[in-house]
Design a protein around this motif. Structure first.
Motif, PDB file in Angstrom:
ATOM      1  N   ARG A 164       0.836  -1.206   0.000  1.00 41.67           N
ATOM      2  CA  ARG A 164       0.000   0.000   0.000  1.00 41.67           C
ATOM      3  C   ARG A 164       0.868   1.252   0.000  1.00 41.67           C
ATOM      4  O   ARG A 164       1.810   1.374   0.781  1.00 41.67           O
ATOM      5  N   ARG A 165       0.543   2.188  -0.894  1.00 39.31           N
ATOM      6  CA  ARG A 165       1.294   3.430  -0.992  1.00 39.31           C
ATOM      7  C   ARG A 165       0.780   4.455   0.020  1.00 39.31           C
ATOM      8  O   ARG A 165      -0.273   4.259   0.630  1.00 39.31           O
ATOM      9  N   GLU A 166       1.497   5.544   0.153  1.00 39.75           N
ATOM     10  CA  GLU A 166       1.091   6.588   1.096  1.00 39.75           C
ATOM     11  C   GLU A 166      -0.233   7.223   0.707  1.00 39.75           C
ATOM     12  O   GLU A 166      -0.978   7.704   1.566  1.00 39.75           O
ATOM     13  N   ASP A 167      -0.549   7.217  -0.595  1.00 35.34           N
ATOM     14  CA  ASP A 167      -1.814   7.808  -1.027  1.00 35.34           C
ATOM     15  C   ASP A 167      -2.986   6.839  -0.907  1.00 35.34           C
ATOM     16  O   ASP A 167      -4.118   7.167  -1.276  1.00 35.34           O
ATOM     17  N   GLY A 168      -2.735   5.646  -0.357  1.00 34.49           N
ATOM     18  CA  GLY A 168      -3.796   4.673  -0.141  1.00 34.49           C
ATOM     19  C   GLY A 168      -3.962   3.676  -1.261  1.00 34.49           C
ATOM     20  O   GLY A 168      -4.645   2.658  -1.085  1.00 34.49           O
ATOM     21  N   TYR A 169      -3.359   3.933  -2.411  1.00 40.53           N
ATOM     22  CA  TYR A 169      -3.440   3.013  -3.535  1.00 40.53           C
ATOM     23  C   TYR A 169      -2.336   1.960  -3.456  1.00 40.53           C
ATOM     24  O   TYR A 169      -1.382   2.098  -2.696  1.00 40.53           O
ATOM     25  N   HIS A 170      -2.494   0.920  -4.258  1.00 39.65           N
ATOM     26  CA  HIS A 170      -1.491  -0.140  -4.348  1.00 39.65           C
ATOM     27  C   HIS A 170      -0.898  -0.156  -5.752  1.00 39.65           C
ATOM     28  O   HIS A 170      -1.638  -0.023  -6.729  1.00 39.65           O
ATOM     29  N   PRO A 171       0.420  -0.329  -5.883  1.00 44.48           N
ATOM     30  CA  PRO A 171       0.980  -0.516  -7.223  1.00 44.48           C
ATOM     31  C   PRO A 171       0.506  -1.855  -7.783  1.00 44.48           C
ATOM     32  O   PRO A 171       0.492  -2.865  -7.076  1.00 44.48           O
ATOM     33  N   LEU A 172       0.109  -1.834  -9.042  1.00 50.81           N
ATOM     34  CA  LEU A 172      -0.418  -3.036  -9.684  1.00 50.81           C
ATOM     35  C   LEU A 172       0.413  -3.393 -10.911  1.00 50.81           C
ATOM     36  O   LEU A 172       0.965  -2.519 -11.581  1.00 50.81           O
ATOM     37  N   ALA A 173       0.479  -4.671 -11.185  1.00 52.07           N
ATOM     38  CA  ALA A 173       0.982  -5.177 -12.463  1.00 52.07           C
ATOM     39  C   ALA A 173      -0.078  -6.158 -12.941  1.00 52.07           C
ATOM     40  O   ALA A 173      -0.255  -7.229 -12.346  1.00 52.07           O
ATOM     41  N   THR A 174      -0.804  -5.766 -13.983  1.00 53.99           N
ATOM     42  CA  THR A 174      -1.958  -6.567 -14.380  1.00 53.99           C
ATOM     43  C   THR A 174      -2.049  -6.676 -15.885  1.00 53.99           C
ATOM     44  O   THR A 174      -1.485  -5.850 -16.625  1.00 53.99           O
ATOM     45  N   VAL A 175      -2.753  -7.701 -16.342  1.00 50.63           N
ATOM     46  CA  VAL A 175      -3.137  -7.816 -17.742  1.00 50.63           C
ATOM     47  C   VAL A 175      -4.651  -7.758 -17.795  1.00 50.63           C
ATOM     48  O   VAL A 175      -5.338  -8.626 -17.253  1.00 50.63           O
ATOM     49  N   TYR A 176      -5.156  -6.690 -18.388  1.00 51.83           N
ATOM     50  CA  TYR A 176      -6.591  -6.509 -18.570  1.00 51.83           C
ATOM     51  C   TYR A 176      -7.041  -7.212 -19.857  1.00 51.83           C
ATOM     52  O   TYR A 176      -6.300  -7.254 -20.840  1.00 51.83           O
ATOM     53  N   GLN A 177      -8.277  -7.674 -19.848  1.00 51.53           N
ATOM     54  CA  GLN A 177      -8.903  -8.093 -21.095  1.00 51.53           C
ATOM     55  C   GLN A 177     -10.373  -7.691 -21.069  1.00 51.53           C
ATOM     56  O   GLN A 177     -11.061  -7.884 -20.066  1.00 51.53           O
ATOM     57  N   ALA A 178     -10.834  -7.113 -22.166  1.00 50.65           N
ATOM     58  CA  ALA A 178     -12.247  -6.767 -22.310  1.00 50.65           C
ATOM     59  C   ALA A 178     -13.009  -7.973 -22.838  1.00 50.65           C
ATOM     60  O   ALA A 178     -12.503  -8.722 -23.670  1.00 50.65           O
ATOM     61  N   VAL A 179     -14.222  -8.183 -22.338  1.00 54.84           N
ATOM     62  CA  VAL A 179     -15.052  -9.296 -22.790  1.00 54.84           C
ATOM     63  C   VAL A 179     -16.414  -8.752 -23.221  1.00 54.84           C
ATOM     64  O   VAL A 179     -16.857  -7.703 -22.755  1.00 54.84           O
ATOM     65  N   ASP A 180     -17.058  -9.491 -24.128  1.00 56.08           N
ATOM     66  CA  ASP A 180     -18.285  -8.971 -24.725  1.00 56.08           C
ATOM     67  C   ASP A 180     -19.523  -9.175 -23.851  1.00 56.08           C
ATOM     68  O   ASP A 180     -20.549  -9.670 -24.276  1.00 56.08           O
ATOM     69  N   LEU A 181     -19.370  -8.765 -22.615  1.00 58.32           N
ATOM     70  CA  LEU A 181     -20.470  -8.638 -21.664  1.00 58.32           C
ATOM     71  C   LEU A 181     -20.562  -7.143 -21.402  1.00 58.32           C
ATOM     72  O   LEU A 181     -19.702  -6.568 -20.735  1.00 58.32           O
ATOM     73  N   CYS A 182     -21.568  -6.478 -21.967  1.00 61.06           N
ATOM     74  CA  CYS A 182     -21.530  -5.025 -22.099  1.00 61.06           C
ATOM     75  C   CYS A 182     -22.691  -4.319 -21.399  1.00 61.06           C
ATOM     76  O   CYS A 182     -23.834  -4.774 -21.465  1.00 61.06           O
ATOM     77  N   ASP A 183     -22.357  -3.199 -20.748  1.00 62.16           N
ATOM     78  CA  ASP A 183     -23.362  -2.230 -20.323  1.00 62.16           C
ATOM     79  C   ASP A 183     -23.605  -1.256 -21.478  1.00 62.16           C
ATOM     80  O   ASP A 183     -22.795  -1.146 -22.404  1.00 62.16           O
ATOM     81  N   GLU A 184     -24.697  -0.550 -21.378  1.00 63.38           N
ATOM     82  CA  GLU A 184     -25.025   0.468 -22.378  1.00 63.38           C
ATOM     83  C   GLU A 184     -25.383   1.751 -21.647  1.00 63.38           C
ATOM     84  O   GLU A 184     -26.212   1.744 -20.731  1.00 63.38           O
ATOM     85  N   VAL A 185     -24.753   2.834 -22.031  1.00 57.00           N
ATOM     86  CA  VAL A 185     -25.001   4.140 -21.415  1.00 57.00           C
ATOM     87  C   VAL A 185     -25.523   5.094 -22.493  1.00 57.00           C
ATOM     88  O   VAL A 185     -24.883   5.278 -23.538  1.00 57.00           O
ATOM     89  N   ARG A 186     -26.669   5.699 -22.233  1.00 60.30           N
ATOM     90  CA  ARG A 186     -27.263   6.672 -23.145  1.00 60.30           C
ATOM     91  C   ARG A 186     -27.268   8.039 -22.470  1.00 60.30           C
ATOM     92  O   ARG A 186     -27.688   8.172 -21.316  1.00 60.30           O
ATOM     93  N   ALA A 187     -26.794   9.041 -23.187  1.00 58.95           N
ATOM     94  CA  ALA A 187     -26.789  10.424 -22.696  1.00 58.95           C
ATOM     95  C   ALA A 187     -27.730  11.247 -23.564  1.00 58.95           C
ATOM     96  O   ALA A 187     -27.597  11.261 -24.792  1.00 58.95           O
ATOM     97  N   THR A 188     -28.678  11.918 -22.925  1.00 63.07           N
ATOM     98  CA  THR A 188     -29.675  12.721 -23.643  1.00 63.07           C
ATOM     99  C   THR A 188     -29.606  14.161 -23.149  1.00 63.07           C
ATOM    100  O   THR A 188     -29.484  14.413 -21.937  1.00 63.07           O
TER     101      THR A 188
END
Length: 305
Positions: free
Chosen positions: A21-45
């Motif tokens: 844990r860093r002093e700012d409260g966050y943790h350094p990460l080493a990650t591999v992200y992957q996007a998957v086709d399970l999707c939300d939909e956001v509409r702005a009007t």
């Protein structure tokens, strides 16, 4: 009234290494992200006046509607819209509508996905003309996962997760997600992780080289063997029943099983679409989850910018 609609994918972590844990409260990460086709939909009007509001609609079974999604300024989509407006001096407002498919508090960054989608949707609605770099800067201020959700695909995450760079990944990967009937607090999981390392800080995290090699080769079995998550022991301690999900996956011949992010969603890597359907049926038959969702990743064209 003008309107803009954006679909945004869920993310999973193929590896998630967590440092001290860093002093700012966050943790350094080493990650591999992957996007998957399970999707939300956001509409702005567009709306008369300068208010920014949000309403949330759940897609699927009724149990999802019990999920605690805020519908005020604490919603990350609202925060994203307000941050964009402040950055560019916009005087307009927007009515946001979110169709939720990504599990809430499921370790798949559903809230971050909605924030990323709201940035893109409101940028188009208000005509701010924000550059990619400007949107990424705003995204980083919203949360560690938000910048990746602007990109999609497969990527390395560094810093606290907000430093994103693409990773070569060939082929499509077939996933099954075992959905729990209630979420798990990310803050609680990280607090448990810190408690486990109170006497001896964890080392600085690294991404397994074997994972990157397997992704570049499109080797699903190699990817499955290289899945890792430093938060999994904490998630299993908080929710011991998740071990039953992992066991079913192993019995069903999954190429790899892992708690997704901070949990409680468990992800299972299948050999192909037929195997994915088989694993989903097994999970439901054993009653170890409330739903079993099939998805592939990364989705072509899922990038938001």
């Amino acid at each position: 009234m003008r309107t803009t609609t954006v679909r945004v994918p869920a993310k999973i972590n193929l590896s998630l290494g967590v440092g001290p844990r860093r002093e700012d409260g966050y943790h350094p990460l080493a990650t591999v992200y992957q996007a998957v086709d399970l999707c939300d939909e956001v509409r702005a009007t567009e709306v008369d006046g300068d208010s920014v509001s949000v309403e949330v609609h759940f897609d699927g079974d009724g149990w999802r509607e019990q999920a605690p999604v805020p519908t005020d300024e604490n919603n990350l989509a609202v925060k994203a819209a307000l941050a964009l407006r402040d950055a560019f001096g916009v005087k307009s407002g927007a009515a946001l509508s979110i169709r939720k498919v990504i599990p809430v508090m499921g370790g798949m960054a559903g809230g971050s996905a909605d924030g990323a989608a709201a940035l893109v949707a409101c940028d188009a609605l208000w005509g701010t003309g924000a550059s990619r770099a400007e949107l990424e800067e705003i995204a980083a201020g919203l949360g560690s996962d938000v910048p990746f959700l602007l990109h999609g695909g497969t990527a390395l995450g560094g810093g606290r997760g907000e430093e994103v760079s693409p990773v070569l990944a060939r082929g499509r990967f077939h996933w099954v997600f075992a959905i729990a009937d209630h979420g798990l607090s990310t803050a609680e999981v990280y607090a448990g992780y810190d408690a486990r390392h109170a006497d001896a800080p964890p080392p600085m995290p690294e991404v397994p080289p074997t994972l990157l090699t397997a992704l570049a080769a499109g080797d699903a079995a190699g990817v499955g063997a290289s899945l890792s998550n430093d938060l999994q022991p904490v998630a299993l301690a908080l929710r011991p029943e998740l071990r039953d999900v992992l066991a079913v996956g192993e019995q069903g011949g999954a190429l790899g099983t892992l708690v997704s992010g901070s949990g409680p969603t468990v992800m299972l890597l299948a050999e192909d679409a037929d195997h994915s359907a088989q694993l989903a049926r097994m999970l439901l038959a054993e009653g170890v989850c409330v739903d079993a969702v099939q998805a592939t990743g990364p989705e072509p064209g899922a990038h938001l910018i």
